[in-house]
Motif scaffolding. Structure first.
Motif, PDB file in Angstrom:
ATOM      1  N   GLN A 210      -6.940 -26.157  17.298  1.00  0.00           N
ATOM      2  CA  GLN A 210      -6.459 -24.923  16.542  1.00  0.00           C
ATOM      3  C   GLN A 210      -5.328 -25.015  16.009  1.00  0.00           C
ATOM      4  O   GLN A 210      -4.837 -23.866  15.570  1.00  0.00           O
ATOM      5  CB  GLN A 210      -6.747 -23.735  17.714  1.00  0.00           C
ATOM      6  CG  GLN A 210      -8.129 -23.121  17.444  1.00  0.00           C
ATOM      7  CD  GLN A 210      -9.118 -23.874  17.470  1.00  0.00           C
ATOM      8  OE1 GLN A 210      -9.597 -24.217  18.719  1.00  0.00           O
ATOM      9  NE2 GLN A 210     -10.165 -23.951  16.630  1.00  0.00           N
TER      10      GLN A 210
ATOM     11  N   PRO B  37     -13.879 -30.666  13.246  1.00  0.00           N
ATOM     12  CA  PRO B  37     -12.582 -30.044  13.366  1.00  0.00           C
ATOM     13  C   PRO B  37     -11.692 -30.559  12.271  1.00  0.00           C
ATOM     14  O   PRO B  37     -10.620 -30.529  12.175  1.00  0.00           O
ATOM     15  CB  PRO B  37     -12.102 -30.550  14.715  1.00  0.00           C
ATOM     16  CG  PRO B  37     -13.010 -31.595  15.065  1.00  0.00           C
ATOM     17  CD  PRO B  37     -14.512 -31.339  14.500  1.00  0.00           C
TER      18      PRO B  37
ATOM     19  N   ARG C 171     -21.895 -26.229  15.592  1.00  0.00           N
ATOM     20  CA  ARG C 171     -20.681 -26.591  15.623  1.00  0.00           C
ATOM     21  C   ARG C 171     -19.968 -26.981  14.246  1.00  0.00           C
ATOM     22  O   ARG C 171     -20.769 -27.490  13.204  1.00  0.00           O
ATOM     23  CB  ARG C 171     -20.447 -27.866  16.529  1.00  0.00           C
ATOM     24  CG  ARG C 171     -20.608 -29.006  16.112  1.00  0.00           C
ATOM     25  CD  ARG C 171     -20.535 -30.137  17.141  1.00  0.00           C
ATOM     26  NE  ARG C 171     -20.582 -31.355  16.799  1.00  0.00           N
ATOM     27  CZ  ARG C 171     -21.554 -32.332  16.368  1.00  0.00           C
ATOM     28  NH1 ARG C 171     -22.552 -31.956  16.772  1.00  0.00           N
ATOM     29  NH2 ARG C 171     -21.458 -33.516  16.032  1.00  0.00           N
TER      30      ARG C 171
ATOM     31  N   SER D  68     -11.059 -20.578  19.251  1.00  0.00           N
ATOM     32  CA  SER D  68     -12.167 -21.561  20.086  1.00  0.00           C
ATOM     33  C   SER D  68     -13.218 -20.605  20.023  1.00  0.00           C
ATOM     34  O   SER D  68     -13.196 -19.571  19.895  1.00  0.00           O
ATOM     35  CB  SER D  68     -11.788 -22.000  21.288  1.00  0.00           C
ATOM     36  OG  SER D  68     -11.544 -20.731  22.258  1.00  0.00           O
TER      37      SER D  68
ATOM     38  N   THR E 240     -14.109 -21.313  14.671  1.00  0.00           N
ATOM     39  CA  THR E 240     -13.223 -22.527  14.611  1.00  0.00           C
ATOM     40  C   THR E 240     -12.609 -22.356  13.269  1.00  0.00           C
ATOM     41  O   THR E 240     -11.441 -22.676  13.066  1.00  0.00           O
ATOM     42  CB  THR E 240     -14.012 -23.841  14.706  1.00  0.00           C
ATOM     43  OG1 THR E 240     -15.115 -23.849  14.075  1.00  0.00           O
ATOM     44  CG2 THR E 240     -14.099 -24.120  16.225  1.00  0.00           C
TER      45      THR E 240
ATOM     46  N   ASN F 275     -18.934 -22.013  14.665  1.00  0.00           N
ATOM     47  CA  ASN F 275     -18.314 -22.520  13.651  1.00  0.00           C
ATOM     48  C   ASN F 275     -17.446 -21.469  12.804  1.00  0.00           C
ATOM     49  O   ASN F 275     -16.428 -21.845  12.162  1.00  0.00           O
ATOM     50  CB  ASN F 275     -19.156 -23.239  12.751  1.00  0.00           C
ATOM     51  CG  ASN F 275     -18.623 -24.222  11.478  1.00  0.00           C
ATOM     52  OD1 ASN F 275     -19.249 -25.074  10.994  1.00  0.00           O
ATOM     53  ND2 ASN F 275     -17.160 -24.272  11.615  1.00  0.00           N
TER      54      ASN F 275
END
Ligand SMILES: [Co+2]
Ligand SMILES: [Co+2]
Ligand SMILES: [Co+2]
Ligand SMILES: [Co+2]
Ligand SMILES: [Co+2]
Ligand SMILES: [Co+2]
Ligand SMILES: [Co+2]
Ligand SMILES: [Co+2]
Lengths: 455, 455, 455, 455
Positions: D316, A315, A312, A291, A286, A283
């Motif tokens: 991203q 997003p 995670r 990635s 991100t 995490n």
């Protein structure tokens, strides 16, 4: 790295998960939610057991301290029975009982903790040191009883208000010294417990506004602090790996350890590259616009891939949501990098992940970890199958073949000047570039996800 | 760095901005949109003229090549008269005429260009080299006529389809060599034109997917390429600064030069730190989740702040929108860092900015640059006033005073072990942290914005 | 809307800000940090006092409940003396004393609160209702003593763990009923205190995962809940405005009231458009990928701009950082919309903003509010000057002039079919589009920022 | 909706994909990259063939116009043989040949196009209308020859510079009329080709800066435009569905059709809800901070889920990268919503997706579409299995059971006042909330992904 053994089931003075026995591997079609569908610790993958490949660890903080479930708009929703005792050490001991009961039932070989997870720090340094020492004894007993080992521990240098302006990077030297005292105690606990790694995560090492900050001084102090810690650790017999865990922001608006590349540069410039590696959290990757696989690859390219924090993020927002990892295709990309780097040595897979705020039953702790372990186990199977099959690696090898010999190799050796390169180019336009075949390669991954045998 | 002179007005064979004369400073209350309200090139700030402080440069590409106005959903909307000639060199010469007419009317001391901005590259290396040489002659004449100097040039190693998989990091060596030929020619042009800096921006240096990439090899090749370029540049008499311009993504999904910290680490590890500094672009900073001031400070802390690309992005999306800079409070933060670093030496303020797609009149080019120059001039006034007044600096000095002497200074010198630090901490809990006073300090900035005299 | 009066200074049983007197307007050059530099409540702008234009309100929660300073990685850093009493009602009364002392010294005409800000809710509905009634009496006394009025109150339907799965949108009807009981009590308090508006913010009204959610049912329930609340409010004499405050996420991963357009659509479809308007928060706008001005304009276009929550977020992260508003250029865009909409009627400017975690002194509360009030006052001056000057409005009027009469007006009246439009188009290609002049218009804003007289 | 038939293979005057035959289903273990591993058009899922469930369409623009591969920093990298003819209609006809050869070999039942995809528009309205009419004849022939049908067409109202300030929302009425002429021609083409839907995507319908915009007028004009289009479409026999495709930004900085909720509100307020539904694009959902499933669910809750544009973005960055969809777990969430809504009626799955810039071979077009079709087919299998198994639905039903009867049902019917609700709540605190079981439910999804039979 020796071969890991199964954990011996453990129950403390009372059982906190009385209805739940050891979690067994039952295969992918089992309808038992409290069983592994993929993770079979004894199953061999590329000559090593899944247990030895993945080296799973449970994170003490998210699952046992009881703060999980709080967020900026509400308090914790979890009511953990082991946290009800009023005396600090009793509460701490019951928490240790609960943790080792859970971990031994789950069957993980490792755990990780911050100092203040295992016991409240109290109101003086002496109290803190005394409690940590006592709890080190308690934990050692339970490690002994279960065979569960310490993957890493760390000092919480971010929750106490004294660290509001930083710990090693605090503008006040006396806070830096206080932080050092905590790290010293934690290194001693680590050695006593046979820790494989020691982690630094700089949750308050950064700045809130440049207007009141001397960023150069703060980062130099961070380096001085880490050197002192390394020297002390080595002096008392710590032979494991020091790890820095990058994170771009939160809680500090800007944290110095933004991402893998930033930390790698810092470690090299500060003479710390020999002792330190990276603990990469999914995490955090991100949040830094990368990635997970990117951060792992960056660390691997620098020979600094140490360990990982598995979780995670969402997003759709910019918070460290620390959900359990369930995105198998994403994990395949990560495990491909890890296997490509030779797998873990001192590191492992630590679930730095927490239940959703509405998942309020003790049983949910099992669902969450089982889901994460199965997801990694499946990613391991698929990544290994892709590596055995070899098409990806072969594609990559051919793509860069012009650097293997001749002028390409000479260029890599630094033997060609700009003039020499220009003369090579003057022979004619390079041939039309070949396709990068991204879609084809992505299809290969999906096919492997569908067809790699489950056991 | 010698003192810069006003540009001499220039018109080529025909005038492209016939109705517009040299842009004059008319003061903040002028109703003339084609006049500076704040930027007075001769005005002294901290003992130096605004012209010498800011060292403005116009970017050839956005304003003269005529591609501005295109976006992924539509072609250019601009119809620039100098681009209508059908012969490449005629078109290139007219473009140079337009550029120098514009720049001399605007009164900037510098400009910047990519090789393919000044002339289409043609279909062979020989054609490219010949055209660039011819245009170098044309530009030198116009530099001579106007006194306008070359802040930096660079090779466009990203537009031509041959670079779709990278230039210095291409998987095919012959493309690397072709890129080297372009850099060689650009360095020669730079030396012929007396360039102050030479820039590398790695628009295709990165990867689209890890599945087909060898990131370690690619980055090593990038370093080999830069070393060859540096050696050649120095060998032909380039005494200026090599600059790398970081950008996190776009066009490449992941670019190796993600941000300042990444590039600084790379330069140090690759032995390039002695010759290279950074060209920090505002919008690239924000795309990397940083503030502009953060990136500048990171470069300054590493003694690598070279030059800047001035623009702004839109915080509501993730594209490099390259709008002209108009956010004065944000620029004050940036200029505080630049002045704190001693100001520019070889660097300057290059407007890497373009008109909005709907701003289709030639006059808009003037509005845009005037707005950007006035915004920077105002930021310079305010930042200087804040520095003269001294409260910010004094606040910061006091905040870190515990490291100036005694144990704090000993810690900074590396003389205190973890045990020594722990013993210091055992004397008692650090005093309650003082307020960081962020709101008060932000109010000071706003007050300076309101009260700093305009002239 | 009648003209507002200055607040009468108030001190409770003890003074919590003993060294600080009423904050006076001292002009832009005052060196006194505890004075207004721009906000002069009696100064006239466009025929109305600044006080009547801006209708400032202080938010009880961030500044007085003492939870400010906590974040996901650490507890509160603030140690507010009024929160030290152990008895709930004593603590609540002292807090009210502190709040009214602060607000009367600051000189704001309004305040806002959640039910649980003014008193802990206790452990039963009856206790909650009793305490709220008692505190309503206490607040009414202090309103009377100071002249400070209630801009709005609201029910906190998000902090208590009972609301972890939602309040009006909870899957369990008994929780919906419990939430209704809270709203009922809050509406009664509102009427008793002469509130001008009543706010709904749905912090838990949304979903965490679609897998366990019936989003259609939940949103229908939300509408039924709001209708019941509206009917009850009107029945007990509430004549003010009901407001919904949109926010895209946090704490709920996805909140139903995502942004202004979403809420406007919902209100219309659910028959609530006659009674409800919007409370637009700056930071919620940016979290939804909009500018503050965009959300205000969207509400204004729908005749639903009710009130605003003033603050700012950090563009470098995705959290509701709730910083005090200091970005004057951004506020100018916002105030242009508000003035264009005729200014506030029942609404005002509520500082839904909190101190940075390291701003731990009581004095910082003043710095923060003074900075925010001065920033809005300055934006008001500049926006008004731009409106008086008229260029923006005139530019816009001319740009759309083709719709004022003839075929353009007929089109707007719905009188032209697609065939008729096609026939008009067949007369020839539209003339080349004129420039949108964005850079020129932005320069006008910056010039107004620099040259609008400060007083 | 009748049952779809396989496409009849088609080759035009020359074959553009000579080495590639019809793509066959070969099962998951086939090593043939040019075969389906999962998508078996004749396979039955829940009583319907995969072909009838998924109703795949190819997008003319990304795959055949040849602009794919360009980005803001470089031109197209693709060199499509059918685009080499110099005459517009020859080029258009060859392109149609290539498209129908490709589509018939791929075996999709549908395609979609913008007017200017099939032929360059030329330099007058008359030319445009004539060419579109001619190409409609050409396409009709190829539809007839292959059995491939038109899922939808649309007018490109964003590429031509005349639309730089908007089409239906242009400040100049003559541009609005010109846009209407284009829509009229497209509706006629649609009816001639038996189109199932007609799409509006407002790529320039929004604003760049509020400073020059009248957003209320623009949105009213958009509604007037859509009403005129609807009336004309119905008048010439269009019986399909009108669709609006939401997108938050790009190319316009702010687009009016931000997301599903925004468009639903707009359609209802403007009296368009009876004729219009939504075309939900995955990457547009993510750009608006939503998940794909969220946007689908929002549309379904409003009975407005019409069709989908299948692709994926890169989490991203903030660009509409339009990659082919390969994330099967994500697609399972989407297909669960679609099946829960009863599946498609007039809509289908259109691949609004393009090759990566480096995927330059014609063969890559096949890899990309095969990958996307297999991913959707797999998601269909898994989502259906989850629905057959029923645990998710049962969990959800029980969770909301308190609204099925008694007081909960009365509340939903609007029969309970706030007082009545309060009295219900006074009976006692709601029972402790049950776990939302998010982790357990996510594990169910992963288990279904692993165990659902492939055929
Ligand atoms: Co972590
Ligand atoms: Co984390
Ligand atoms: Co740049
Ligand atoms: Co840029
Ligand atoms: Co608010
Ligand atoms: Co907020
Ligand atoms: Co689309
Ligand atoms: Co798209």
């Amino acid at each position: 790295m020796s071969t890991l053994k199964p954990a011996t089931p453990f129950t403390g003075r009372e059982s906190y998960f009385p209805g739940i026995g050891p979690i067994a591997y039952e295969g992918s079609r089992s309808r038992n939610p409290l069983a592994f569908k993929v993770y079979n610790p004894e199953a061999l993958v590329a000559g090593k057991t899944m247990r030895d490949h993945l080296r799973f660890a449970v994170a003490y903080w998210h699952s046992f301290t009881g703060s999980a479930g709080n967020d900026p708009f509400g308090p914790t929703t979890l009511d953990y029975p082991w946290n009800r005792a009023t005396d600090a050490l009793s509460r701490a001991t019951r928490r240790a009982d609960a943790a080792f009961e859970f971990m031994s039932k789950l069957g993980v070989p490792f755990y990780c903790f911050h100092d203040v997870d295992v016991c409240d720090e109290g109101d003086s340094l002496a109290t803190y040191e005394g409690r940590l020492k006592e709890m080190t004894r308690v934990l050692a007993e339970r490690q002994e009883a279960t065979g569960i080992q310490l993957l890493w521990n760390t000092a919480n240098l971010f929750s106490n208000p004294r660290y509001m302006h930083g710990a090693a990077t605090n503008p006040d030297f006396s806070v830096v010294a206080r932080a050092a005292a905590q790290v010293k105690a934690c290194l001693e606990a680590n050695v006593a417990l046979g820790g494989h790694n020691y982690v630094f995560w700089g949750g308050r090492e950064g700045y809130s506004t440049l207007l009141n900050s001397n960023t150069r001084l703060e980062q130099e102090n961070l380096a001085a602090f880490l050197r002192a810690a390394r020297d002390y650790g080595r002096s008392i017999g710590f032979t494991g790996t020091f790890l820095i865990e990058p994170k771009p922001m939160e809680p500090t608006k800007h944290q110095y350890d933004f991402d893998a590349a930033t930390v790698i540069g810092f470690l090299h410039r500060q003479g710390l590259a020999g002792d330190f590696k990276l603990n990469i959290e999914a995490n955090h990757a991100t949040l830094a616009s990368h990635s997970f696989a990117h951060e792992l690859q960056t660390a691997a390219d620098a020979s600094m891939l140490g360990s990982i924090d598995a979780n995670r993020g969402d997003p759709q927002n910019g918070w460290d949501t620390d959900q359990f990892p369930t995105d198998i295709p994403d994990l395949v990309q990560a495990v491909l990098v890890i296997l490509g780097n030779g797998g873990f040595t001192t590191g492992g897979v630590n679930f730095d992940a927490k239940l959703r705020r509405g998942s309020v039953d003790l049983e949910d702790l099992f669902h969450a970890h089982i889901g994460g372990m199965d997801a990694f186990a499946r990613a391991l199977q698929v990544a290994d199958a892709l590596r055995q099959e070899g098409t990806l690696e072969e594609f990559r090898r051919e793509r860069y073949a012009s650097f293997d010999e001749g002028q390409g190799a000479a260029f890599r050796r630094g033997e060609l000047s700009l003039e020499a390169l220009r003369d090579i180019a003057s022979a004619g336009e390079p041939r039309r570039p070949g396709s990068g075949r991204q879609e084809y390669l992505e299809n290969l991954i999906n096919q492997a996800l569908l067809t790699t045998p489950l056991a």
